[in-house]
Design a protein around this motif. Structure first.
Motif, PDB file in Angstrom:
ATOM      1  N   PHE A 107       1.189  -1.573   0.239  1.00  0.00           N
ATOM      2  CA  PHE A 107       0.411  -1.194   1.426  1.00  0.00           C
ATOM      3  C   PHE A 107       0.032   0.287   1.389  1.00  0.00           C
ATOM      4  CE2 PHE A 107       0.793   0.797   5.657  1.00  0.00           C
ATOM      5  CZ  PHE A 107      -0.385   0.330   6.214  1.00  0.00           C
ATOM      6  N   VAL A 108       0.988   1.153   1.100  1.00  0.00           N
ATOM      7  CA  VAL A 108       0.692   2.591   1.064  1.00  0.00           C
ATOM      8  C   VAL A 108      -0.287   2.894  -0.067  1.00  0.00           C
ATOM      9  CG1 VAL A 108       1.664   4.892   0.722  1.00  0.00           C
ATOM     10  CG2 VAL A 108       2.877   3.239   2.139  1.00  0.00           C
ATOM     11  N   TRP A 109      -0.044   2.319  -1.240  1.00  0.00           N
ATOM     12  CA  TRP A 109      -0.953   2.531  -2.369  1.00  0.00           C
ATOM     13  C   TRP A 109      -2.364   2.059  -2.014  1.00  0.00           C
ATOM     14  CZ3 TRP A 109      -3.455  -1.450  -4.973  1.00  0.00           C
ATOM     15  CH2 TRP A 109      -4.207  -1.054  -6.070  1.00  0.00           C
ATOM     16  N   GLY A 110      -2.488   0.859  -1.470  1.00  0.00           N
ATOM     17  CA  GLY A 110      -3.799   0.323  -1.117  1.00  0.00           C
ATOM     18  C   GLY A 110      -4.501   1.163  -0.071  1.00  0.00           C
ATOM     19  N   SER A 111      -3.747   1.626   0.903  1.00  0.00           N
ATOM     20  CA  SER A 111      -4.330   2.478   1.944  1.00  0.00           C
ATOM     21  C   SER A 111      -4.843   3.780   1.355  1.00  0.00           C
ATOM     22  CB  SER A 111      -3.302   2.769   3.036  1.00  0.00           C
ATOM     23  OG  SER A 111      -2.902   1.572   3.649  1.00  0.00           O
TER      24      SER A 111
END
Length: 151
Positions: A107-111
């Motif tokens: 999630f953090v990477w994608g964001s």
């Protein structure tokens, strides 16, 4: 910043980031040792939660660097989400906590790749590809050990 400092600082960030993968893999491998499994699973879960909190702190640092320049409420809120995900994950049994941590890292990477694309330097985004993929793989290895011990 001079090119010399930029080059050195990027090299140090890369080295520290890659070095930060060592605990992931050492602990993931130890999860397959019967006598160390519980300790290793708890340890890798805690380490992943700390890393998630660190990733959120990157965004707080970005916001604080120019707090008086624009509205950073969304960035500050986003910055606490990884820590909250990590905190919740350590309270769950590892069979559920590890997938939650994997989801949190993705999630953090994608964001960062989609929402913060324009504000994060390209070298950092590329480094995050490597670090996230490697951390997720280590957590999958640990999760597999946790699940195998159930059978």
């Amino acid at each position: 910043m001079s090119d010399r400092f930029l080059r050195r600082n990027k090299m140090m960030a890369r080295g520290l980031g890659i070095g930060g993968l060592l605990p992931f893999y050492a602990l993931a491998l130890l999860t397959w040792h019967d006598g160390l499994r519980t300790w290793a699973l708890d340890s890798v879960t805690g380490y992943a939660a700390v890393i998630l909190a660190f990733l959120g702190a990157v965004h707080w640092g970005r916001a604080l660097a120019d707090l008086d320049q624009r509205n950073h409420i969304g960035t500050l809120l986003f910055g606490i989400m990884p820590a909250m995900i990590g905190w919740l994950a350590v309270m769950l049994p590892v069979e559920f906590g590890l997938p939650m941590l994997i989801a949190g890292l993705v999630f953090v990477w994608g964001s960062e790749q989609m929402v913060f694309f324009e504000v994060l330097p390209a070298w950092y985004r590329h480094l995050r590809h490597l670090l996230t993929a490697a951390a997720v793989l280590a957590l999958v290895i640990a999760w597999a050990a946790a699940m195998m011990s159930m059978f």
